[in-house]
Design a protein around this motif. Sequence first.
Motif, PDB file in Angstrom:
ATOM      1  N   PRO A 186      14.590  13.095 -10.487  1.00  0.00           N
ATOM      2  CA  PRO A 186      13.748  12.001 -10.214  1.00  0.00           C
ATOM      3  C   PRO A 186      12.358  11.767 -10.574  1.00  0.00           C
ATOM      4  O   PRO A 186      11.876  10.902 -10.487  1.00  0.00           O
ATOM      5  CB  PRO A 186      13.909  12.033  -8.533  1.00  0.00           C
ATOM      6  N   THR A 187      11.754  12.899 -11.236  1.00  0.00           N
ATOM      7  CA  THR A 187      10.384  13.104 -11.636  1.00  0.00           C
ATOM      8  C   THR A 187      10.093  14.008 -12.767  1.00  0.00           C
ATOM      9  O   THR A 187      10.991  15.206 -12.553  1.00  0.00           O
ATOM     10  CB  THR A 187       9.532  13.247 -10.305  1.00  0.00           C
ATOM     11  N   LYS A 188       9.277  13.926 -13.561  1.00  0.00           N
ATOM     12  CA  LYS A 188       9.017  14.651 -14.452  1.00  0.00           C
ATOM     13  C   LYS A 188       8.251  16.250 -14.060  1.00  0.00           C
ATOM     14  O   LYS A 188       8.307  17.151 -14.755  1.00  0.00           O
ATOM     15  CB  LYS A 188       7.886  14.057 -15.617  1.00  0.00           C
ATOM     16  N   ARG A 189       7.728  15.985 -12.714  1.00  0.00           N
ATOM     17  CA  ARG A 189       7.271  17.031 -12.137  1.00  0.00           C
ATOM     18  C   ARG A 189       8.194  18.213 -11.990  1.00  0.00           C
ATOM     19  O   ARG A 189       8.004  19.614 -11.871  1.00  0.00           O
ATOM     20  CB  ARG A 189       6.599  16.869 -10.803  1.00  0.00           C
ATOM     21  N   ASP A 335       0.383   9.802  -3.570  1.00  0.00           N
ATOM     22  CA  ASP A 335       0.529  10.362  -5.191  1.00  0.00           C
ATOM     23  C   ASP A 335       1.470  11.394  -5.109  1.00  0.00           C
ATOM     24  O   ASP A 335       1.062  12.602  -5.642  1.00  0.00           O
ATOM     25  CB  ASP A 335      -0.704  10.415  -5.670  1.00  0.00           C
ATOM     26  N   VAL A 336       2.916  11.174  -5.244  1.00  0.00           N
ATOM     27  CA  VAL A 336       3.850  12.088  -5.323  1.00  0.00           C
ATOM     28  C   VAL A 336       5.007  11.486  -6.428  1.00  0.00           C
ATOM     29  O   VAL A 336       4.944  10.470  -6.429  1.00  0.00           O
ATOM     30  CB  VAL A 336       4.529  12.650  -3.887  1.00  0.00           C
ATOM     31  N   GLY A 337       5.555  12.437  -6.892  1.00  0.00           N
ATOM     32  CA  GLY A 337       6.557  12.242  -7.748  1.00  0.00           C
ATOM     33  C   GLY A 337       5.992  11.322  -8.998  1.00  0.00           C
ATOM     34  O   GLY A 337       4.811  11.711  -9.331  1.00  0.00           O
ATOM     35  N   ASP A 338       6.612  10.460  -9.458  1.00  0.00           N
ATOM     36  CA  ASP A 338       5.965   9.389 -10.503  1.00  0.00           C
ATOM     37  C   ASP A 338       5.653   7.998  -9.937  1.00  0.00           C
ATOM     38  O   ASP A 338       5.432   7.166 -10.755  1.00  0.00           O
ATOM     39  CB  ASP A 338       7.106   9.510 -11.760  1.00  0.00           C
ATOM     40  N   LEU A 339       5.294   8.011  -8.725  1.00  0.00           N
ATOM     41  CA  LEU A 339       5.114   6.671  -8.160  1.00  0.00           C
ATOM     42  C   LEU A 339       3.857   6.192  -8.435  1.00  0.00           C
ATOM     43  O   LEU A 339       3.663   5.070  -8.873  1.00  0.00           O
ATOM     44  CB  LEU A 339       4.992   6.915  -6.655  1.00  0.00           C
ATOM     45  N   LYS A 340       2.882   6.823  -8.935  1.00  0.00           N
ATOM     46  CA  LYS A 340       1.478   6.335  -9.178  1.00  0.00           C
ATOM     47  C   LYS A 340       1.592   5.557 -10.503  1.00  0.00           C
ATOM     48  O   LYS A 340       0.985   4.547 -10.803  1.00  0.00           O
ATOM     49  CB  LYS A 340       0.528   7.583  -9.530  1.00  0.00           C
ATOM     50  N   LEU A 342       4.089   3.400 -11.239  1.00  0.00           N
ATOM     51  CA  LEU A 342       4.520   2.187 -11.497  1.00  0.00           C
ATOM     52  C   LEU A 342       3.389   1.037 -11.410  1.00  0.00           C
ATOM     53  O   LEU A 342       3.546  -0.154 -11.598  1.00  0.00           O
ATOM     54  CB  LEU A 342       5.102   2.077 -10.022  1.00  0.00           C
ATOM     55  N   GLY A 343       2.049   1.471 -10.990  1.00  0.00           N
ATOM     56  CA  GLY A 343       0.886   0.237 -11.263  1.00  0.00           C
ATOM     57  C   GLY A 343       0.430  -0.357  -9.937  1.00  0.00           C
ATOM     58  O   GLY A 343       1.420  -0.460  -8.924  1.00  0.00           O
ATOM     59  N   ASP A 344      -0.606  -0.667  -9.784  1.00  0.00           N
ATOM     60  CA  ASP A 344      -1.087  -1.125  -8.507  1.00  0.00           C
ATOM     61  C   ASP A 344      -0.381  -2.473  -8.080  1.00  0.00           C
ATOM     62  O   ASP A 344      -0.617  -2.936  -6.972  1.00  0.00           O
ATOM     63  CB  ASP A 344      -2.659  -1.428  -8.390  1.00  0.00           C
ATOM     64  N   ASP A 345       0.053  -3.175  -9.207  1.00  0.00           N
ATOM     65  CA  ASP A 345       0.611  -4.525  -8.590  1.00  0.00           C
ATOM     66  C   ASP A 345       2.015  -4.402  -8.247  1.00  0.00           C
ATOM     67  O   ASP A 345       2.430  -5.579  -7.685  1.00  0.00           O
ATOM     68  CB  ASP A 345       0.605  -5.415 -10.242  1.00  0.00           C
ATOM     69  N   ILE A 346       2.439  -3.238  -8.325  1.00  0.00           N
ATOM     70  CA  ILE A 346       4.043  -3.164  -7.404  1.00  0.00           C
ATOM     71  C   ILE A 346       3.713  -2.079  -6.396  1.00  0.00           C
ATOM     72  O   ILE A 346       4.597  -2.493  -5.488  1.00  0.00           O
ATOM     73  CB  ILE A 346       4.718  -2.215  -8.699  1.00  0.00           C
ATOM     74  N   ILE A 347       3.121  -1.306  -6.439  1.00  0.00           N
ATOM     75  CA  ILE A 347       2.968  -0.340  -5.274  1.00  0.00           C
ATOM     76  C   ILE A 347       1.426   0.018  -4.805  1.00  0.00           C
ATOM     77  O   ILE A 347       0.733  -0.019  -5.769  1.00  0.00           O
ATOM     78  CB  ILE A 347       3.734   1.042  -5.547  1.00  0.00           C
ATOM     79  N   THR A 348       1.342   0.194  -3.538  1.00  0.00           N
ATOM     80  CA  THR A 348      -0.010   0.503  -3.028  1.00  0.00           C
ATOM     81  C   THR A 348      -0.096   2.282  -2.837  1.00  0.00           C
ATOM     82  O   THR A 348       0.956   2.580  -2.031  1.00  0.00           O
ATOM     83  CB  THR A 348      -0.401   0.053  -1.615  1.00  0.00           C
ATOM     84  N   ILE A 349      -1.012   2.781  -3.516  1.00  0.00           N
ATOM     85  CA  ILE A 349      -1.010   4.430  -3.360  1.00  0.00           C
ATOM     86  C   ILE A 349      -2.184   4.675  -2.348  1.00  0.00           C
ATOM     87  O   ILE A 349      -3.140   4.282  -2.719  1.00  0.00           O
ATOM     88  CB  ILE A 349      -1.410   5.047  -4.679  1.00  0.00           C
ATOM     89  N   CYS A 350      -1.597   5.321  -1.335  1.00  0.00           N
ATOM     90  CA  CYS A 350      -2.885   5.749  -0.344  1.00  0.00           C
ATOM     91  C   CYS A 350      -3.179   7.277  -0.587  1.00  0.00           C
ATOM     92  O   CYS A 350      -2.774   8.176  -0.279  1.00  0.00           O
ATOM     93  CB  CYS A 350      -2.189   5.717   0.970  1.00  0.00           C
ATOM     94  N   ALA A 351      -4.593   7.254  -1.357  1.00  0.00           N
ATOM     95  CA  ALA A 351      -4.883   8.494  -1.795  1.00  0.00           C
ATOM     96  C   ALA A 351      -6.488   8.464  -1.856  1.00  0.00           C
ATOM     97  O   ALA A 351      -7.263   7.595  -2.155  1.00  0.00           O
ATOM     98  CB  ALA A 351      -4.354   8.512  -3.300  1.00  0.00           C
ATOM     99  N   PRO A 352      -6.701   9.650  -1.146  1.00  0.00           N
ATOM    100  CA  PRO A 352      -5.958  10.636  -0.515  1.00  0.00           C
ATOM    101  C   PRO A 352      -5.222   9.899   0.746  1.00  0.00           C
ATOM    102  O   PRO A 352      -5.951   9.135   1.214  1.00  0.00           O
ATOM    103  CB  PRO A 352      -6.841  11.698  -0.249  1.00  0.00           C
ATOM    104  N   LEU A 353      -4.286  10.830   1.348  1.00  0.00           N
ATOM    105  CA  LEU A 353      -3.586  10.274   2.669  1.00  0.00           C
ATOM    106  C   LEU A 353      -4.636  10.545   3.834  1.00  0.00           C
ATOM    107  O   LEU A 353      -4.697  11.917   4.080  1.00  0.00           O
ATOM    108  CB  LEU A 353      -2.285  10.850   2.640  1.00  0.00           C
ATOM    109  N   THR A 354      -5.257   9.811   4.157  1.00  0.00           N
ATOM    110  CA  THR A 354      -6.052   9.865   5.506  1.00  0.00           C
ATOM    111  C   THR A 354      -5.919   8.844   6.598  1.00  0.00           C
ATOM    112  O   THR A 354      -5.292   7.585   5.962  1.00  0.00           O
ATOM    113  CB  THR A 354      -7.453   9.936   5.081  1.00  0.00           C
TER     114      THR A 354
END
Length: 406
Positions: A186-189, A335-340, A342-354
């Motif tokens: 599911p991810t290149k990682r 910011d895990v997997g390949d989620l980042k 996808l782009g800000d217009d599709i998903i909201t990345i809470c980074a860092p998670l606080t």
Amino acid sequence: MKKKHILYLGNFLNERVVSKRQLPTNNPAGSNRMYRIAKALSVHYKPIIISPGVSLNIKFNRQEINQKTIISHKENVVHFFSKTLAVPVLGLVYSYITYLLAVIRLINKTKTKQIVVYNFDPQLVIIVLLLKVFYPKIKIINNIEDISKPTLNDFKSTSEDRPLQQIVFYICMHIIAKIADGIIIPTKRFKDFLPGKKHTLIVTGCIDVKQKPFSENLDKLIVLFSGKIAFEHGIDVFIEALIKLSKQTKLKDKIKFYVTGGGQKSEWLKNRIKELNLIDITYFGFVSSVKYTELLNQADVCVALQKETGRHSNYKTPSKVYEYLGNSKIVITTDVGDLKSLGDDIITICAPLTSDNLISCFSKSIDERSKIVDKRLKVGQFALNHFDTLPVGIRIHDLLNDIQNK
């Protein structure tokens, strides 16, 4: 052209077998992943999911100790559960024989030439090894959704992992991946932890996207937190954010929270929620698929907070994110997997998670309330183009053709 059969091996469970055999869990995350890949396979094949349908703690059933084979269908996917015994521990041991025999029986009956193996465990290692000896022409594809990598910290009392399981699964993972002719991840990682020089396909998300009409929710913004209740999955940060949010009058009255799922921190969560009397929050615990779908349909925003600095940040990826996107939801994640990518217009990345950053994400969703319908439509179309079973099925088919023609 007539579709050929393909077998998909793994510990898949559905509500029918869980009820019939009185199993303690229905393994929702793994079972959902297996079904979605099988659904994608059905674009070009006749997939049969073969499962032992048992757990270590199967309930003892004196009246029906011999649990017969169970066969069910869902859309174009066949679910085949091998025989077992309704006896704790013994049922699992017995399934090592019945499951293997069921796989051999279906190989001979369907003349299958390709088998997909979901993740890894000792039972699957035995089957894969025997297949390579007695059915060397069959191509094996390992669908790896999680990486097992034991650490000394797993032995600490505060660990949310089982150390022995991590060690056993680590060994099983490497054996099956080494033997397999191809790998789906599911991810290149994950590439850094698996054998190289393999036919490899990255399937970040796979879901049967069903676009349906929805209208703007004029009441409170509904936020859904669903999944494993564990610190690794950010429930502590989520609750900390809600505690802070309870002191912000302008925000707290505009938002409602639903939480579903079970886990080691379930009791901890219940106790903390008692302190949140100023926040509109409901914890439903572990719910049926029907109830979960109902809550998901109501939600405007969904959160999946696997910690980017957590124990499994490079070893697991939240498949629920793609489920949310496939249901046209605004998604807040990490910011895990390949989620980042996808782009800000599709998903909201809470980074860092606080907790403060999470509150900012909630606040942004409230501020952009008037645009939420348009954004959800865009998210749904993106999911249809990239994660739907049709395009994913085509990509898997191409991988299997490459492996078969090698």
